[in-house]
Write a protein that holds these residues in place. Structure first.
Motif, PDB file in Angstrom:
ATOM      1  N   GLU A  13       0.827  -1.202   0.000  1.00  0.00           N
ATOM      2  CA  GLU A  13       0.000   0.000   0.000  1.00  0.00           C
ATOM      3  C   GLU A  13       0.861   1.252   0.000  1.00  0.00           C
ATOM      4  OE1 GLU A  13      -3.084   0.117   2.975  1.00  0.00           O
ATOM      5  OE2 GLU A  13      -3.192  -2.059   3.000  1.00  0.00           O
ATOM      6  N   TRP A  14       0.305   2.316  -0.601  1.00  0.00           N
ATOM      7  CA  TRP A  14       0.980   3.608  -0.638  1.00  0.00           C
ATOM      8  C   TRP A  14      -0.089   4.687  -0.548  1.00  0.00           C
ATOM      9  CZ3 TRP A  14       0.320   7.534  -4.251  1.00  0.00           C
ATOM     10  CH2 TRP A  14       1.243   8.580  -4.182  1.00  0.00           C
ATOM     11  N   SER A  15       0.218   5.770   0.161  1.00  0.00           N
ATOM     12  CA  SER A  15      -0.713   6.896   0.219  1.00  0.00           C
ATOM     13  C   SER A  15       0.065   8.201   0.282  1.00  0.00           C
ATOM     14  CB  SER A  15      -1.666   6.777   1.411  1.00  0.00           C
ATOM     15  OG  SER A  15      -0.943   6.832   2.616  1.00  0.00           O
ATOM     16  N   LYS A 115      -6.583  -8.999 -16.296  1.00  0.00           N
ATOM     17  CA  LYS A 115      -5.403  -9.583 -15.651  1.00  0.00           C
ATOM     18  C   LYS A 115      -5.568  -9.802 -14.143  1.00  0.00           C
ATOM     19  CE  LYS A 115      -2.320  -7.756 -19.158  1.00  0.00           C
ATOM     20  NZ  LYS A 115      -3.342  -7.771 -20.148  1.00  0.00           N
ATOM     21  N   GLN A 116      -6.817  -9.916 -13.678  1.00  0.00           N
ATOM     22  CA  GLN A 116      -7.029 -10.127 -12.247  1.00  0.00           C
ATOM     23  C   GLN A 116      -6.553 -11.495 -11.772  1.00  0.00           C
ATOM     24  OE1 GLN A 116     -11.039  -9.117 -11.088  1.00  0.00           O
ATOM     25  NE2 GLN A 116     -10.546  -6.947 -11.047  1.00  0.00           N
ATOM     26  N   ASN A 117      -6.336 -12.429 -12.685  1.00  0.00           N
ATOM     27  CA  ASN A 117      -5.765 -13.710 -12.273  1.00  0.00           C
ATOM     28  C   ASN A 117      -4.291 -13.561 -11.896  1.00  0.00           C
ATOM     29  OD1 ASN A 117      -5.138 -13.152 -14.961  1.00  0.00           O
ATOM     30  ND2 ASN A 117      -4.752 -15.307 -15.415  1.00  0.00           N
ATOM     31  N   PHE A 118      -3.683 -12.445 -12.282  1.00  0.00           N
ATOM     32  CA  PHE A 118      -2.288 -12.161 -11.987  1.00  0.00           C
ATOM     33  C   PHE A 118      -2.139 -11.104 -10.878  1.00  0.00           C
ATOM     34  CE2 PHE A 118       1.301  -9.290 -13.457  1.00  0.00           C
ATOM     35  CZ  PHE A 118       2.285  -9.972 -12.771  1.00  0.00           C
ATOM     36  N   PHE A 119      -2.940 -10.042 -10.954  1.00  0.00           N
ATOM     37  CA  PHE A 119      -2.818  -8.968  -9.964  1.00  0.00           C
ATOM     38  C   PHE A 119      -4.099  -8.150  -9.895  1.00  0.00           C
ATOM     39  CE2 PHE A 119      -2.027  -6.642 -13.804  1.00  0.00           C
ATOM     40  CZ  PHE A 119      -2.480  -5.359 -13.544  1.00  0.00           C
ATOM     41  N   THR A 120      -4.260  -7.442  -8.768  1.00  0.00           N
ATOM     42  CA  THR A 120      -5.268  -6.389  -8.659  1.00  0.00           C
ATOM     43  C   THR A 120      -4.569  -5.133  -8.171  1.00  0.00           C
ATOM     44  OG1 THR A 120      -5.866  -7.082  -6.419  1.00  0.00           O
ATOM     45  CG2 THR A 120      -7.270  -7.867  -8.214  1.00  0.00           C
ATOM     46  N   MET A 121      -4.962  -4.030  -8.762  1.00  0.00           N
ATOM     47  CA  MET A 121      -4.425  -2.724  -8.383  1.00  0.00           C
ATOM     48  C   MET A 121      -5.623  -1.830  -8.132  1.00  0.00           C
ATOM     49  SD  MET A 121      -1.510  -0.876  -8.349  1.00  0.00           S
ATOM     50  CE  MET A 121      -1.014   0.819  -8.358  1.00  0.00           C
ATOM     51  N   VAL A 145      -1.752  -2.824  -4.144  1.00  0.00           N
ATOM     52  CA  VAL A 145      -1.519  -3.848  -5.157  1.00  0.00           C
ATOM     53  C   VAL A 145      -1.453  -5.211  -4.491  1.00  0.00           C
ATOM     54  CG1 VAL A 145       0.998  -3.642  -5.106  1.00  0.00           C
ATOM     55  CG2 VAL A 145      -0.111  -4.509  -7.155  1.00  0.00           C
ATOM     56  N   ASN A 146      -2.017  -6.206  -5.178  1.00  0.00           N
ATOM     57  CA  ASN A 146      -1.963  -7.584  -4.694  1.00  0.00           C
ATOM     58  C   ASN A 146      -1.606  -8.469  -5.879  1.00  0.00           C
ATOM     59  OD1 ASN A 146      -2.223 -10.013  -3.397  1.00  0.00           O
ATOM     60  ND2 ASN A 146      -4.441  -9.940  -3.279  1.00  0.00           N
ATOM     61  N   ILE A 147      -0.449  -9.097  -5.826  1.00  0.00           N
ATOM     62  CA  ILE A 147       0.003  -9.976  -6.896  1.00  0.00           C
ATOM     63  C   ILE A 147      -0.128 -11.413  -6.405  1.00  0.00           C
ATOM     64  CG2 ILE A 147       1.965 -10.664  -8.316  1.00  0.00           C
ATOM     65  CD1 ILE A 147       2.774  -7.740  -8.413  1.00  0.00           C
ATOM     66  N   THR A 148      -0.705 -12.245  -7.255  1.00  0.00           N
ATOM     67  CA  THR A 148      -1.068 -13.598  -6.826  1.00  0.00           C
ATOM     68  C   THR A 148      -0.057 -14.673  -7.230  1.00  0.00           C
ATOM     69  OG1 THR A 148      -2.399 -13.866  -8.817  1.00  0.00           O
ATOM     70  CG2 THR A 148      -3.520 -13.068  -6.827  1.00  0.00           C
ATOM     71  N   ILE A 149       1.144 -14.281  -7.628  1.00  0.00           N
ATOM     72  CA  ILE A 149       2.164 -15.266  -7.994  1.00  0.00           C
ATOM     73  C   ILE A 149       2.805 -15.795  -6.710  1.00  0.00           C
ATOM     74  CG2 ILE A 149       4.363 -15.634  -9.174  1.00  0.00           C
ATOM     75  CD1 ILE A 149       3.552 -13.463 -11.136  1.00  0.00           C
ATOM     76  N   PRO A 150       2.751 -17.113  -6.513  1.00  0.00           N
ATOM     77  CA  PRO A 150       3.344 -17.682  -5.291  1.00  0.00           C
ATOM     78  C   PRO A 150       4.845 -17.400  -5.200  1.00  0.00           C
ATOM     79  CG  PRO A 150       2.035 -19.318  -6.476  1.00  0.00           C
ATOM     80  CD  PRO A 150       2.148 -18.122  -7.366  1.00  0.00           C
ATOM     81  N   TYR A 164       4.716   2.462  -9.693  1.00  0.00           N
ATOM     82  CA  TYR A 164       3.510   3.286  -9.598  1.00  0.00           C
ATOM     83  C   TYR A 164       3.866   4.675  -9.054  1.00  0.00           C
ATOM     84  CZ  TYR A 164      -0.822   5.182  -7.762  1.00  0.00           C
ATOM     85  OH  TYR A 164      -1.861   6.026  -7.462  1.00  0.00           O
ATOM     86  N   LYS A 165       4.651   4.699  -7.974  1.00  0.00           N
ATOM     87  CA  LYS A 165       5.032   5.983  -7.373  1.00  0.00           C
ATOM     88  C   LYS A 165       5.790   6.852  -8.371  1.00  0.00           C
ATOM     89  CE  LYS A 165       7.243   4.712  -3.774  1.00  0.00           C
ATOM     90  NZ  LYS A 165       7.935   4.582  -2.497  1.00  0.00           N
ATOM     91  N   SER A 166       6.577   6.230  -9.241  1.00  0.00           N
ATOM     92  CA  SER A 166       7.336   7.019 -10.213  1.00  0.00           C
ATOM     93  C   SER A 166       6.422   7.656 -11.255  1.00  0.00           C
ATOM     94  CB  SER A 166       8.413   6.157 -10.882  1.00  0.00           C
ATOM     95  OG  SER A 166       7.830   5.245 -11.784  1.00  0.00           O
ATOM     96  N   THR A 167       5.208   7.133 -11.441  1.00  0.00           N
ATOM     97  CA  THR A 167       4.282   7.721 -12.410  1.00  0.00           C
ATOM     98  C   THR A 167       3.363   8.776 -11.789  1.00  0.00           C
ATOM     99  OG1 THR A 167       2.551   6.065 -12.065  1.00  0.00           O
ATOM    100  CG2 THR A 167       4.248   5.560 -13.720  1.00  0.00           C
ATOM    101  N   VAL A 168       3.311   8.827 -10.472  1.00  0.00           N
ATOM    102  CA  VAL A 168       2.408   9.759  -9.788  1.00  0.00           C
ATOM    103  C   VAL A 168       2.738  11.212 -10.157  1.00  0.00           C
ATOM    104  CG1 VAL A 168       1.803  10.699  -7.505  1.00  0.00           C
ATOM    105  CG2 VAL A 168       1.780   8.228  -7.905  1.00  0.00           C
TER     106      VAL A 168
END
Length: 187
Positions: A13-15, A115-121, A145-150, A164-168
């Protein structure tokens, strides 16, 4: 552009809080007209699916604008992730917003629907009138962000949030450029 940066983050998480030198009404219009802009070339299509006016709870007159938009964007996904997952960087995002004119807040929530099988943002942006100066607007922005790769999901989440932060900053420059354009149109 003044900036107050109360940044917080953990691994997923980031805020951040940012102050714009434009009144709330101008920033709301800029948020709805943000794409295209010279700083956010990754968004290549945007469709408004629904827009309606409703009353806030306990009010008789409609003072809230509800919107649902869909946009396609090309995310800056690290190439090793695209190779590992066999996915391309095209992402479809659903955005829902509530502009509460009475309370002078605009809340935007966005989440990838592909691409929710890979990640959610999940991203949330809340624009409100600056309490110290009504000619400025406060933006409270957060992402999760939640990435589902074990095994390596946690590492990838850290990398993803860092990117993500670099694009803000570019996103903020983009919305400021739109707010400036709106100001020129008014004058």
């Amino acid at each position: 552009m003044a900036s107050k940066s109360d940044e917080q983050e953990d691994q997923t998480e980031w805020s951040n809080v940012h102050v714009f030198n434009f009144p709330w009404e101008r920033m709301v219009e800029a948020a709805y007209r943000k794409y295209p802009n010279p700083y956010s070339s990754s968004v290549h299509s945007l469709d408004t699916l629904e827009r309606s006016v409703t009353a806030a709870p306990g009010e008789a007159v409609g003072t809230r604008i509800l919107s649902r938009r869909l946009f396609c964007t090309r995310w800056n996904i690290p190439s090793f992730i695209t190779r590992m997952t066999g996915t391309d960087p095209e992402v479809t995002v659903s955005e829902q917003s509530v502009c509460d004119v009475g309370r002078q807040t605009l809340t935007i929530r966005a989440r990838n629907i592909s691409k929710q099988n890979f990640f959610t943002m999940d991203e949330t942006l809340v624009y409100s009138v600056c309490p110290e100066d009504r000619n400025k607007t406060v933006l409270k922005q957060s992402a999760n962000v939640n990435i589902t790769i074990p095994v390596i999901g946690g590492l990838l989440e850290s990398i993803w949030l860092s990117q993500y932060k670099s694009t803000v900053d570019n996103g903020r420059k983009g919305i400021v450029s739109v707010a400036e354009k709106i100001t020129e149109e008014i004058l």
